[in-house]
Design a protein around this motif. Structure first.
Motif, PDB file in Angstrom:
ATOM      1  N   LYS A  27     -36.201  98.965 -36.804  1.00 31.64           N
ATOM      2  CA  LYS A  27     -35.995 100.398 -36.965  1.00 31.64           C
ATOM      3  C   LYS A  27     -36.272 101.108 -35.647  1.00 31.64           C
ATOM      4  O   LYS A  27     -37.319 100.940 -35.035  1.00 31.64           O
ATOM      5  CB  LYS A  27     -36.896 100.960 -38.060  1.00 31.64           C
ATOM      6  CG  LYS A  27     -36.605 102.412 -38.374  1.00 31.64           C
ATOM      7  CD  LYS A  27     -37.361 102.877 -39.604  1.00 31.64           C
ATOM      8  CE  LYS A  27     -36.971 104.309 -39.962  1.00 31.64           C
ATOM      9  NZ  LYS A  27     -37.636 104.779 -41.200  1.00 31.64           N
ATOM     10  N   ILE A  28     -35.312 101.909 -35.210  1.00 38.94           N
ATOM     11  CA  ILE A  28     -35.425 102.642 -33.954  1.00 38.94           C
ATOM     12  C   ILE A  28     -35.739 104.101 -34.266  1.00 38.94           C
ATOM     13  O   ILE A  28     -35.013 104.746 -35.033  1.00 38.94           O
ATOM     14  CB  ILE A  28     -34.136 102.546 -33.129  1.00 38.94           C
ATOM     15  CG1 ILE A  28     -33.834 101.082 -32.796  1.00 38.94           C
ATOM     16  CG2 ILE A  28     -34.245 103.374 -31.849  1.00 38.94           C
ATOM     17  CD1 ILE A  28     -32.497 100.870 -32.130  1.00 38.94           C
ATOM     18  N   ALA A  80     -43.914  98.645 -21.404  1.00 36.31           N
ATOM     19  CA  ALA A  80     -44.051  98.703 -22.859  1.00 36.31           C
ATOM     20  C   ALA A  80     -42.957  97.868 -23.523  1.00 36.31           C
ATOM     21  O   ALA A  80     -41.911  97.609 -22.936  1.00 36.31           O
ATOM     22  CB  ALA A  80     -43.965 100.152 -23.341  1.00 36.31           C
ATOM     23  N   PRO A  81     -43.172  97.445 -24.774  1.00 40.34           N
ATOM     24  CA  PRO A  81     -42.133  96.717 -25.501  1.00 40.34           C
ATOM     25  C   PRO A  81     -40.889  97.576 -25.694  1.00 40.34           C
ATOM     26  O   PRO A  81     -40.921  98.801 -25.538  1.00 40.34           O
ATOM     27  CB  PRO A  81     -42.799  96.408 -26.856  1.00 40.34           C
ATOM     28  CG  PRO A  81     -44.255  96.531 -26.612  1.00 40.34           C
ATOM     29  CD  PRO A  81     -44.414  97.577 -25.545  1.00 40.34           C
ATOM     30  N   GLU A  82     -39.795  96.935 -26.090  1.00 38.33           N
ATOM     31  CA  GLU A  82     -38.500  97.594 -26.209  1.00 38.33           C
ATOM     32  C   GLU A  82     -38.542  98.866 -27.054  1.00 38.33           C
ATOM     33  O   GLU A  82     -37.994  99.896 -26.689  1.00 38.33           O
ATOM     34  CB  GLU A  82     -37.488  96.619 -26.816  1.00 38.33           C
ATOM     35  CG  GLU A  82     -36.110  97.209 -27.043  1.00 38.33           C
ATOM     36  CD  GLU A  82     -35.176  96.247 -27.732  1.00 38.33           C
ATOM     37  OE1 GLU A  82     -34.088  96.678 -28.164  1.00 38.33           O
ATOM     38  OE2 GLU A  82     -35.524  95.049 -27.853  1.00 38.33           O
ATOM     39  N   ALA A  84     -41.061 100.747 -27.780  1.00 37.34           N
ATOM     40  CA  ALA A  84     -42.118 101.683 -27.422  1.00 37.34           C
ATOM     41  C   ALA A  84     -41.727 102.539 -26.219  1.00 37.34           C
ATOM     42  O   ALA A  84     -42.144 103.684 -26.098  1.00 37.34           O
ATOM     43  CB  ALA A  84     -43.427 100.935 -27.137  1.00 37.34           C
ATOM     44  N   SER A  85     -40.905 101.979 -25.337  1.00 38.73           N
ATOM     45  CA  SER A  85     -40.443 102.753 -24.189  1.00 38.73           C
ATOM     46  C   SER A  85     -39.455 103.819 -24.641  1.00 38.73           C
ATOM     47  O   SER A  85     -38.617 103.572 -25.510  1.00 38.73           O
ATOM     48  CB  SER A  85     -39.769 101.821 -23.185  1.00 38.73           C
ATOM     49  OG  SER A  85     -39.057 102.564 -22.210  1.00 38.73           O
ATOM     50  N   PRO A  86     -39.509 105.018 -24.050  1.00 38.24           N
ATOM     51  CA  PRO A  86     -38.542 106.057 -24.429  1.00 38.24           C
ATOM     52  C   PRO A  86     -37.128 105.780 -23.946  1.00 38.24           C
ATOM     53  O   PRO A  86     -36.170 106.341 -24.488  1.00 38.24           O
ATOM     54  CB  PRO A  86     -39.111 107.327 -23.782  1.00 38.24           C
ATOM     55  CG  PRO A  86     -39.961 106.839 -22.653  1.00 38.24           C
ATOM     56  CD  PRO A  86     -40.529 105.536 -23.118  1.00 38.24           C
ATOM     57  N   ALA A  87     -36.958 104.919 -22.950  1.00 37.90           N
ATOM     58  CA  ALA A  87     -35.622 104.619 -22.446  1.00 37.90           C
ATOM     59  C   ALA A  87     -34.754 104.036 -23.558  1.00 37.90           C
ATOM     60  O   ALA A  87     -35.150 103.089 -24.242  1.00 37.90           O
ATOM     61  CB  ALA A  87     -35.699 103.636 -21.279  1.00 37.90           C
ATOM     62  N   GLY A  88     -33.581 104.638 -23.757  1.00 32.67           N
ATOM     63  CA  GLY A  88     -32.686 104.191 -24.804  1.00 32.67           C
ATOM     64  C   GLY A  88     -32.909 104.883 -26.135  1.00 32.67           C
ATOM     65  O   GLY A  88     -32.084 104.763 -27.042  1.00 32.67           O
ATOM     66  N   ARG A  89     -34.022 105.620 -26.249  1.00 34.05           N
ATOM     67  CA  ARG A  89     -34.327 106.305 -27.513  1.00 34.05           C
ATOM     68  C   ARG A  89     -34.399 107.818 -27.346  1.00 34.05           C
ATOM     69  O   ARG A  89     -34.588 108.536 -28.320  1.00 34.05           O
ATOM     70  CB  ARG A  89     -35.662 105.807 -28.083  1.00 34.05           C
ATOM     71  CG  ARG A  89     -35.692 104.318 -28.392  1.00 34.05           C
ATOM     72  CD  ARG A  89     -36.964 103.918 -29.136  1.00 34.05           C
ATOM     73  NE  ARG A  89     -38.163 104.197 -28.366  1.00 34.05           N
ATOM     74  CZ  ARG A  89     -39.138 105.031 -28.749  1.00 34.05           C
ATOM     75  NH1 ARG A  89     -39.033 105.694 -29.899  1.00 34.05           N
ATOM     76  NH2 ARG A  89     -40.207 105.210 -27.998  1.00 34.05           N
ATOM     77  N   ALA A  90     -34.270 108.297 -26.114  1.00 31.33           N
ATOM     78  CA  ALA A  90     -34.347 109.742 -25.849  1.00 31.33           C
ATOM     79  C   ALA A  90     -32.945 110.326 -25.958  1.00 31.33           C
ATOM     80  O   ALA A  90     -32.238 110.511 -24.963  1.00 31.33           O
ATOM     81  CB  ALA A  90     -34.953 109.997 -24.472  1.00 31.33           C
TER      82      ALA A  90
END
Length: 218
Positions: A27-28, A80-82, A84-90
């Protein structure tokens, strides 16, 4: 400076329970980093432009290398794990804050399709000021993932992409990509998209197949 228009998003068809019911895809959750993160990513993109375009004395490369190593040392403790990092989720940032993705923005999305706008940068050049041919499948593939999401389809993986290169795609030029779901057959979602310049000239088009994950598939 005028404010950028807010994207027109119709999330009425989105399957909010898709993670619980489709495949083993994690879940993202959308990230909302502080204001400095967007500026940091933008600066890193400019550094990528410079890395492929400068012709400097070796001493300048040496200074840049030392500063790059200092930046690595600064950031390394925060790796950070995939998820947890904001990159790709912002999602509010161009390319969702990921340096891998072209820095484009979704301007319209819903069950009927997705429209995204942006420019390719210097580091996307393949030759003679044209975008590298391998970058366009990345743009289309990312768009198809967004397309499937807003069409309310289950979590899917790309099974097939076919890109037609109609004209040279220029860098540093405002462009638009538009995608639609063409038909659905069980687990299969057939999709297509067109890349256009400001005069609506077709630069490239793509057709793809997205396949719903089975319960055991990551």
């Amino acid at each position: 400076m005028s404010e950028r228009p807010k994207p027109v998003i119709d999330a009425s068809a989105v399957d909010h329970d898709r993670y619980e019911r489709h495949g083993g895809f994690p879940k993202i959750v959308e990230a909302h980093p502080g204001p400095e993160f967007g500026s940091f990513v933008a600066a890193m993109r400019t550094l990528q432009d410079l890395a492929v375009s400068v012709d400097a004395p070796d001493e300048v490369y040496g200074r840049a290398l030392r500063q790059a190593n200092e930046l690595i040392e600064l950031l390394e403790p925060y790796r950070a794990p995939e998820l947890a990092s904001p990159a790709g989720r912002a999602t509010a940032l161009p390319g969702r804050g990921s340096l891998l993705m072209p820095p484009w923005r979704v301007v319209e999305a819903g069950p009927d399709g997705v429209r995204s706008q942006g420019e390719f940068r210097r580091y996307h050049v393949g030759g003679n000021s044209a975008v590298h041919g391998g970058v366009l499948p990345l743009l289309f593939d990312d768009l198809f993932g967004t397309l499937v999401h807003y069409a309310g389809r289950p979590i899917s993986r790309t099974a097939f992409l076919h890109v037609n290169y109609r004209k040279i795609t220029p860098v540093e030029t405002p462009l638009t990509v538009v995608g639609t779901v063409d038909r659905v057959e069980g687990r299969k979602t057939f999709v297509s998209a067109r890349l256009l310049d400001e005069s609506e000239t077709l630069l490239a088009d793509c057709e793809g197949l997205m396949v719903q994950l089975l319960p055991w598939q990551p």
